[in-house]
Design a protein around this motif. Sequence first.
Motif, PDB file in Angstrom:
ATOM      1  N   UNK A 122       0.862  -1.184   0.000  1.00 20.42           N
ATOM      2  CA  UNK A 122       0.000   0.000   0.000  1.00 20.42           C
ATOM      3  C   UNK A 122       0.906   1.245   0.000  1.00 20.42           C
ATOM      4  N   UNK A 123       0.483   2.303  -0.758  1.00 19.14           N
ATOM      5  CA  UNK A 123       1.247   3.547  -0.902  1.00 19.14           C
ATOM      6  C   UNK A 123       0.531   4.656  -0.133  1.00 19.14           C
ATOM      7  N   UNK A 124       1.319   5.452   0.625  1.00 18.17           N
ATOM      8  CA  UNK A 124       0.763   6.571   1.388  1.00 18.17           C
ATOM      9  C   UNK A 124       1.132   7.875   0.679  1.00 18.17           C
ATOM     10  N   UNK A 125       0.108   8.695   0.353  1.00 19.37           N
ATOM     11  CA  UNK A 125       0.306  10.021  -0.240  1.00 19.37           C
ATOM     12  C   UNK A 125       0.063  11.059   0.851  1.00 19.37           C
ATOM     13  N   UNK A 149       4.418   0.304   1.593  1.00 24.09           N
ATOM     14  CA  UNK A 149       5.567  -0.054   0.761  1.00 24.09           C
ATOM     15  C   UNK A 149       6.289   1.194   0.222  1.00 24.09           C
ATOM     16  N   UNK A 150       5.597   2.319   0.155  1.00 24.74           N
ATOM     17  CA  UNK A 150       6.176   3.552  -0.388  1.00 24.74           C
ATOM     18  C   UNK A 150       5.406   4.748   0.167  1.00 24.74           C
ATOM     19  N   UNK A 151       6.142   5.852   0.422  1.00 26.20           N
ATOM     20  CA  UNK A 151       5.493   7.093   0.889  1.00 26.20           C
ATOM     21  C   UNK A 151       5.855   8.206  -0.102  1.00 26.20           C
ATOM     22  N   UNK A 207      12.710   1.698   7.109  1.00 27.57           N
ATOM     23  CA  UNK A 207      13.169   1.198   5.813  1.00 27.57           C
ATOM     24  C   UNK A 207      12.187   1.490   4.687  1.00 27.57           C
ATOM     25  N   UNK A 208      11.083   2.179   4.956  1.00 25.41           N
ATOM     26  CA  UNK A 208      10.095   2.464   3.915  1.00 25.41           C
ATOM     27  C   UNK A 208      10.650   3.572   2.999  1.00 25.41           C
ATOM     28  N   UNK A 261      10.467   1.277  -6.951  1.00 28.57           N
ATOM     29  CA  UNK A 261      10.683   1.353  -5.502  1.00 28.57           C
ATOM     30  C   UNK A 261       9.799   0.355  -4.739  1.00 28.57           C
ATOM     31  N   UNK A 262       8.562   0.153  -5.223  1.00 25.19           N
ATOM     32  CA  UNK A 262       7.671  -0.824  -4.563  1.00 25.19           C
ATOM     33  C   UNK A 262       8.235  -2.234  -4.682  1.00 25.19           C
ATOM     34  N   UNK A 263       8.734  -2.549  -5.902  1.00 20.17           N
ATOM     35  CA  UNK A 263       9.312  -3.883  -6.110  1.00 20.17           C
ATOM     36  C   UNK A 263      10.539  -4.069  -5.234  1.00 20.17           C
ATOM     37  N   UNK A 264      11.400  -3.023  -5.183  1.00 23.88           N
ATOM     38  CA  UNK A 264      12.584  -3.111  -4.331  1.00 23.88           C
ATOM     39  C   UNK A 264      12.206  -3.268  -2.853  1.00 23.88           C
ATOM     40  N   UNK A 265      11.161  -2.559  -2.453  1.00 24.59           N
ATOM     41  CA  UNK A 265      10.723  -2.668  -1.058  1.00 24.59           C
ATOM     42  C   UNK A 265      10.173  -4.063  -0.750  1.00 24.59           C
ATOM     43  N   UNK A 266       9.403  -4.635  -1.691  1.00 22.27           N
ATOM     44  CA  UNK A 266       8.893  -6.002  -1.496  1.00 22.27           C
ATOM     45  C   UNK A 266      10.037  -6.990  -1.376  1.00 22.27           C
ATOM     46  N   UNK A 267      11.067  -6.825  -2.250  1.00 26.71           N
ATOM     47  CA  UNK A 267      12.208  -7.731  -2.179  1.00 26.71           C
ATOM     48  C   UNK A 267      12.962  -7.552  -0.866  1.00 26.71           C
ATOM     49  N   UNK A 268      13.075  -6.276  -0.442  1.00 27.08           N
ATOM     50  CA  UNK A 268      13.734  -6.020   0.841  1.00 27.08           C
ATOM     51  C   UNK A 268      12.970  -6.685   1.987  1.00 27.08           C
ATOM     52  N   UNK A 269      11.640  -6.572   1.937  1.00 27.48           N
ATOM     53  CA  UNK A 269      10.818  -7.198   2.989  1.00 27.48           C
ATOM     54  C   UNK A 269      10.997  -8.719   2.990  1.00 27.48           C
ATOM     55  N   UNK A 270      11.031  -9.297   1.779  1.00 30.69           N
ATOM     56  CA  UNK A 270      11.213 -10.752   1.683  1.00 30.69           C
ATOM     57  C   UNK A 270      12.568 -11.165   2.230  1.00 30.69           C
TER      58      UNK A 270
END
Length: 527
Positions: free
Chosen positions: A1-4, A45-47, A73-74, A117-126
Motif C-alpha cells: 500500500x502507498x501513502x500520499x 511499501x512507499x510514501x 526502511x520504507x 521502488x515498490x518492487x525493491x521494497x517487497x524484495x527487501x521485505x522478503x
Amino acid sequence: MILIVDDRQENIYSLQKILELNHFEVDSATSGEDALKKILKNTYELIILDVQMPGMDGFEVAEAIKGYSRSKDVPIIFLSAVNIEKKFIAKGYTSGGIDYIAKPFDPDILLLKVKTFCRLQQQTNELNAIHKTLREEIEFRKQAESDLSQSVDELRSILESIPQIAFTANAGGAIEFINQHWYQYSRGKEVLPKTAPGEVSVADCIREAIASGNAFVSEISIRALDQQQYRFHTLTMTPIRKNGQIVKWVGMFTDIHEQKMANQLLEQRVTERTVQLQNMNNELEATNHELQQFAYVASHDLKEPLRKIHFFSDLIKTRHLKENPDAIADMDKIIRSSERMRSLIMDILDYSKVSVPDTFEPANINGIINDILADMEMLITEKQAVIEVQNIPQLDVNPAQIRQVFQNILSNAIKFSRPHVPPLITVEACLVADKTADSPPCENGRYCRIEIADNGIGFNEKYLDKIFVIFQRLNSKEEYEGTGIGLAIVKKIVDTHKGIITASSTEGAGSRFVIVLPVHQNDHHLS
C-alpha cells in the motif's frame, strides 16, 4: 500500500487516481501529523511526501518516519513545486528520501519510479523475512544443541544414581555410556554381560530391539564377575527419538532373582492348592449328589405314611366320630397337620431338585406365564385378582425351572393379599446393560429386568435378607398357608441362571420383586 501525504486535496486526488488506475492500493494523509499517526497503525511499501506543508514540512515528517523502527526502511519520494533548488534536494536525501521530484511531474516517469521502488521494497521485505527466519533457525538449533547436551548430562546423572545396571547405545547399538553397576558384570563397555548357557545373549537382545524399532523387554540370566550363580534379570531397551528417528537407546538390567524364585514357589503352591481344591470340589459334588438323593428318597418315603395318616384320619372322622364334635375337631387338626407335612415334603423335594441346568434354551416367557395363569384360573377368579403382564423378551432359560419361579411369586402375590381388597399384580420387563436392580433401560442390553408388583400385605424391609432363606416365614401359618420354602426355591433357580433377585416393600401397601436375568446364557461378557 502507498501513502500520499499532501496538504492539498486536489493533489492527493489526481495522484491517487493515477496510482489506482495502475492497480496500486492507496492511502492518504493531509498533514504530517496525520501521516505519522497512520504510519504507526499501517504498513506501507512507499510514501510520496509533499515538501511544502503547514505545520510539519516534508523534511521533518521524513526524519520522524525514519525514527520509527517499523517504518525506517520504507522508501520516501519527495514532491515539490517550490523548493527545487539544490540545497533542498540535498536536504531531502539527507532527511531519508530516496528520490526528489519537482512539480509538475511526468506521470509515466513517476509510475516507473513507484513500481521500481515498490518492487525493491517487497524484495527487501522478503529478504528481511528470510534473514529473520534464518536467525530464528540458528537460535533454535543452538538452543536444541544446548538442551540435548543438558539432557544427555541429566540422563547420565540419572543412570549413575539408580541401583540397576544401565547403559546407553547409539542408533546402531554401539554402547556409548555405562554406569558403575555395569562393572560388577563386565570389565568395560566393550564386553557385554554374560548370559547363562543356552540363553539368548545380550548382543542378540540388542539386535532384536534395534530391528523392531520399539521398546523391548526380555528376561535373561547374567552372572556377576565375582559369583558363580546366574541371577534372573529383565533387560529393557527404550528408544529415544528425535524428529521421528531413533537417535539413542537406553538399556537397563533389573535384578528380579528373588521375585522369580518367590513366583516359582508360589506357582508350585498354587498348583498344589488347585489340585487340593479340585479334589475337595469333586468330593463336595459327590456329597451334594448323595444329599440330593437322600432328600429325594427320604421325602419320597415319608409321603407314603403321610398318605395313610391322612386317609385313615379322614376315615375315622367320617365313620366313627359323627356324634362327637370335639373328636372331629381334634381329628381335623391331625388332617391339617398331615397336609402341611405333605406340602413341606413336596417343597423340600422341589428345593433338592434345583441344580444348574444341563442346557438352556430360548423360551417365550409370556407363554410360560400364560400357562401358569391358566392353571391358577380358579384361584384368580376366587380372589377376583387382576394380573397385567407386559411383553417380555425371549430369554435363554430352563423352562421348567423358570415356570416355578413365576408360579411361586404370582401365587404368593395372590395368597398374601389384603382382606376385602382384590389383588392387582403387574409384570413389567425391559432390557438393561448391567446386572443390577437399578440399571437404566438399554435397547441393546445383555440383561432383562423383570418387575413383579402387587398391592398385598407387604412386609417390613428389615426382613429382606430372610425372605429368600429356606424355612423362613414372616407370617403365622394360621393366617397364611405355606412352608417358607417357595422364595428360597426362586432364589436358587435365579442363581443357577446367573441372575439376581431382590425385593422392596411397604407394610400394607404391597411388594415389588425384581429379577435380572441374562438374555443369552452363553454370553462371555456376563459378570
